[in-house]
Design an enzyme around this catalytic site. Structure first.
Site, PDB file in Angstrom:
ATOM      1  N   GLY A  49       5.632   2.062  -4.656  1.00 29.42           N
ATOM      2  CA  GLY A  49       5.334   0.563  -4.832  1.00 29.42           C
ATOM      3  C   GLY A  49       6.185  -0.811  -6.173  1.00 29.42           C
ATOM      4  O   GLY A  49       6.118  -1.088  -6.002  1.00 29.42           O
ATOM      5  N   ASN A  98      -9.298  -3.697  -9.125  1.00 33.21           N
ATOM      6  CA  ASN A  98      -8.496  -2.989  -8.626  1.00 33.21           C
ATOM      7  C   ASN A  98      -7.528  -2.722  -9.749  1.00 33.21           C
ATOM      8  O   ASN A  98      -6.036  -3.615  -9.819  1.00 33.21           O
ATOM      9  CB  ASN A  98      -7.236  -2.675  -7.282  1.00 33.21           C
ATOM     10  CG  ASN A  98      -6.564  -1.837  -7.323  1.00 33.21           C
ATOM     11  OD1 ASN A  98      -6.137  -0.961  -8.440  1.00 33.21           O
ATOM     12  ND2 ASN A  98      -5.949  -1.529  -5.668  1.00 33.21           N
ATOM     13  N   TYR A 149       1.374  -4.281 -11.394  1.00 37.92           N
ATOM     14  CA  TYR A 149       1.538  -6.055 -11.719  1.00 37.92           C
ATOM     15  C   TYR A 149       1.373  -7.626 -12.244  1.00 37.92           C
ATOM     16  O   TYR A 149       2.626  -7.767 -12.463  1.00 37.92           O
ATOM     17  CB  TYR A 149       0.691  -7.106 -10.558  1.00 37.92           C
ATOM     18  CG  TYR A 149       0.089  -6.263  -8.886  1.00 37.92           C
ATOM     19  CD1 TYR A 149       1.120  -6.211  -8.156  1.00 37.92           C
ATOM     20  CD2 TYR A 149      -0.968  -6.654  -8.630  1.00 37.92           C
ATOM     21  CE1 TYR A 149       1.505  -5.729  -6.931  1.00 37.92           C
ATOM     22  CE2 TYR A 149      -0.969  -6.018  -7.012  1.00 37.92           C
ATOM     23  CZ  TYR A 149       0.348  -5.759  -7.022  1.00 37.92           C
ATOM     24  OH  TYR A 149       0.217  -5.590  -4.938  1.00 37.92           O
ATOM     25  N   TYR A 183       0.826  -1.303  -0.274  1.00 36.43           N
ATOM     26  CA  TYR A 183      -0.023  -0.340   0.093  1.00 36.43           C
ATOM     27  C   TYR A 183       1.097   1.077   0.325  1.00 36.43           C
ATOM     28  O   TYR A 183       1.762   0.878   0.925  1.00 36.43           O
ATOM     29  CB  TYR A 183      -1.262  -0.145   1.221  1.00 36.43           C
ATOM     30  CG  TYR A 183      -1.687   1.549   1.014  1.00 36.43           C
ATOM     31  CD1 TYR A 183      -3.266   1.248   0.733  1.00 36.43           C
ATOM     32  CD2 TYR A 183      -1.997   1.957   1.927  1.00 36.43           C
ATOM     33  CE1 TYR A 183      -3.386   2.415   0.936  1.00 36.43           C
ATOM     34  CE2 TYR A 183      -2.710   3.705   2.394  1.00 36.43           C
ATOM     35  CZ  TYR A 183      -3.444   3.639   1.428  1.00 36.43           C
ATOM     36  OH  TYR A 183      -4.042   4.885   1.465  1.00 36.43           O
ATOM     37  N   GLY A 234       2.919   7.159  -7.554  1.00 34.37           N
ATOM     38  CA  GLY A 234       3.609   8.025  -9.045  1.00 34.37           C
ATOM     39  C   GLY A 234       4.461   7.668  -8.972  1.00 34.37           C
ATOM     40  O   GLY A 234       5.443   8.564 -10.301  1.00 34.37           O
TER      41      GLY A 234
END
Length: 147
Positions: free
Chosen positions: A94, A121, A128, A83, A90
């Site tokens: 992540g 999502n 991913y 999270y 951006g």
């Protein structure tokens, strides 16, 4: 923006708990978030997490994980949550967090890294897939509350 990725410490629990609550709300399931600081402290030997932080804003994201064993492949790592606060998405945070988890899994001789993504999502699914994940659309989660 200067972002550091590091293992969590017990001092991070307060900020992390707030992010867990944000994530539960983002997932549209705030009522399922029942964890507490006391519970985190009591169960901390089972808690593993990398945090993303900035000097100005503190912890802005996290990745929680644990070891597991799959009968078909053996020792693996399960990414429980990834999270990032919406206003910090951006900025490759992540990617950096999941890369840290992947490196950790490799360093620990895991054969697979597994995680879940909500089917609604799309941005997470796209992220991913971009890093090479195979999205399984066959298996369903089974949860049995024990309290």
């Amino acid at each position: 923006m200067e972002i550091t990725i590091r293992p969590h410490t017990e001092e991070d629990f307060g900020q992390l708990l707030q992010l867990f609550q944000e994530f539960a709300a983002f997932e549209k399931l705030p009522e399922r978030m029942t964890n507490s600081l006391e519970q985190m402290r009591t169960e901390q030997e089972h808690f593993h997490c990398f945090v993303a932080e900035t000097p100005e804003h503190g912890i802005i994201g996290y990745a929680t994980y644990f070891f597991c064993y799959y009968t078909w492949v053996g020792k693996s790592l399960y990414l429980d949550d990834l999270y990032i606060k919406p206003e910090f998405r951006g900025h490759e945070t992540g990617t950096r967090l999941i890369s840290q988890v992947i490196a950790f899994a490799r360093e620990n001789n895991c054969h697979k890294l597994r995680w879940q993504v909500s089917n609604w999502n799309k941005s997470a699914i796209d992220f991913y897939r971009k890093i090479g994940a195979e999205i399984n659309e066959v298996e369903l989660n089974c949860d049995l509350p024990l309290k």
